[in-house]
Scaffold this active site. Structure first.
Site, short mmCIF file in Angstrom:
data_model
loop_
_atom_site.label_atom_id
_atom_site.label_comp_id
_atom_site.label_asym_id
_atom_site.label_seq_id
_atom_site.Cartn_x
_atom_site.Cartn_y
_atom_site.Cartn_z
N ASP A 275 10.18 -8.48 16.28
CA ASP A 275 10.15 -7.23 15.50
C ASP A 275 9.32 -7.35 14.23
OD1 ASP A 275 11.70 -8.90 14.03
OD2 ASP A 275 13.46 -7.60 13.93
N GLY A 276 8.72 -8.51 14.00
CA GLY A 276 7.83 -8.64 12.85
C GLY A 276 8.43 -9.37 11.66
N LYS B 221 -15.15 1.21 -19.08
CA LYS B 221 -14.85 1.87 -17.79
C LYS B 221 -13.73 2.88 -18.03
CE LYS B 221 -12.41 -0.30 -14.33
NZ LYS B 221 -12.25 -1.35 -13.32
N ASP C 262 -15.51 -11.02 -13.42
CA ASP C 262 -14.32 -10.17 -13.25
C ASP C 262 -13.21 -11.02 -12.63
OD1 ASP C 262 -12.84 -7.86 -13.43
OD2 ASP C 262 -14.10 -6.68 -12.09
N THR D 182 -12.82 -3.68 -3.32
CA THR D 182 -13.77 -2.94 -2.48
C THR D 182 -15.22 -3.25 -2.86
OG1 THR D 182 -13.92 -1.09 -4.03
CG2 THR D 182 -12.14 -1.02 -2.39
N GLY D 183 -15.40 -3.91 -4.00
CA GLY D 183 -16.75 -4.23 -4.47
C GLY D 183 -17.39 -3.11 -5.27
#
Ligand code: R5P
Length: 299
Positions: free
Chosen positions: A33-34, A187, A215, A220-221
């Site tokens: 079941d994981g 940012k 960084d 995600t780049g």
């Protein structure tokens, strides 16, 4: 005694050789079941146990395994329990950005402590200040001096770039170690949509220089790609990237390549396989060993 959990990245065995400590693996299974199953293969009674487990990918599963192992070590009579977590998941949700949100890293660190963890070592946690949520001994391992050593052999006339205020301290230290200047790009993130906007200075003299973007993490780049494009447009000779953790989600690598990045340096802190000349994956074991030597004491 060092015990490698299922996502130890091979660090446990190497670390045990460097530090001259006993090493063991765990029996590990996943039920149909994981659900995860962990079993110690040696007795931990009376031992100062150091568990090794990174938490990417799959963050939730890897954290549960770590919780199971800490609790079991306490249950079987370990004298003290420490954990080395090369990459600490959930660290970027370190405060309330929008009312109602959970502060994920607080939940995680409190949970680890509550099952009996005495000491935690993390490589470059997103914000060092988050470790205050762990009510025990907590150590952040800063790889900046290590990156400086690597870069010294491959760059000339560098300029260090922080892609946001969060990376300022890292950029400052790297620039000092490389005997050069650094620049911080501001940012702004829209709290609701998550959309990011950078305040890119109109002029920045990077002509004939090797620009080094520093960084903590490449996910995600997107962040690095944006800054790299900007630096290439300003005629930087080379754009290099150093980041502690390379998750490279989705098409991150292609994104970085097409933005003009020449090479990426990351540590082997997550459980992913990349074979590309474009990415140098550096072993953090010596770095971790150094921090353990400096700080470890029995309970
Ligand atoms: C943000 O504060 C972090 O330091 C990284 O800059 C960011 O998480 C990187 O994410 P991505 O690679 O998805 O832009």
């Amino acid at each position: 005694m060092i015990i490698s959990l299922p996502a130890s990245l091979g660090i446990g065995e190497k670390l045990s050789k460097i530090l001259g400590l006993e090493h063991a693996n765990t029996d590990y299974r996943i039920f149909p079941d994981g659900e995860s199953y962990i079993k110690f293969t040696v007795s931990v009674k009376g031992k100062d146990v150091i568990l090794i487990q990174t938490t990417y990918p799959n963050q939730d599963k890897r954290l549960i395994e770590l919780l199971l192992a800490i609790d079991a070590a306490v249950f079987y009579g370990a004298n003290s329990v420490s954990a080395i977590v090369p990459y600490m998941a959930y660290a970027r949700q370190d405060r309330v950005f929008i009312e109602g949100e959970a502060v994920s890293i607080r939940t995680i660190l409190r949970s680890l402590r509550s099952v009996g963890l005495d000491r935690i070592y993390v490589v470059d946690i997103h914000k060092e200040n988050s470790l205050k949520y762990f009510n025990g001994a907590a150590y952040n391992i800063d790889p900046t001096p290590f990156f400086a050593k690597v870069l010294r052999n491959v760059i000339s006339e560098p300029m260090v770039i922080a892609p946001d205020l969060g990376a300022e301290r890292k950029a400052e230290l790297l620039a000092t170690l490389l005997n050069t200047e650094f620049v911080v790009i501001k940012k702004h993130r829209d709290k609701r949509t998550g959309e990011v906007r950078h305040e890119l200075p109109e002029t920045l003299d990077v002509r004939n220089k090797d620009a080094v973007i520093v960084d903590d993490i490449i996910s995600t780049g997107g962040t690095v790609a944006k800054i790299a494009k900007y630096l290439k447009n300003l005629n930087a000779r080379k754009v290099l990237v150093v980041a502690s953790h390379g998750l490279f989600v989705g098409d991150a690598l292609e994104k970085l390549k097409s933005s003009g990045v020449d090479r990426v340096y990351v540590l082997k802190t997550v459980d992913i396989n990349i074979s590309s000349e474009f990415v140098s994956i550096l072993d953090p074991t010596e770095l971790i060993a150094g921090r353990i030597r400096e700080t470890f004491s029995s309970k």
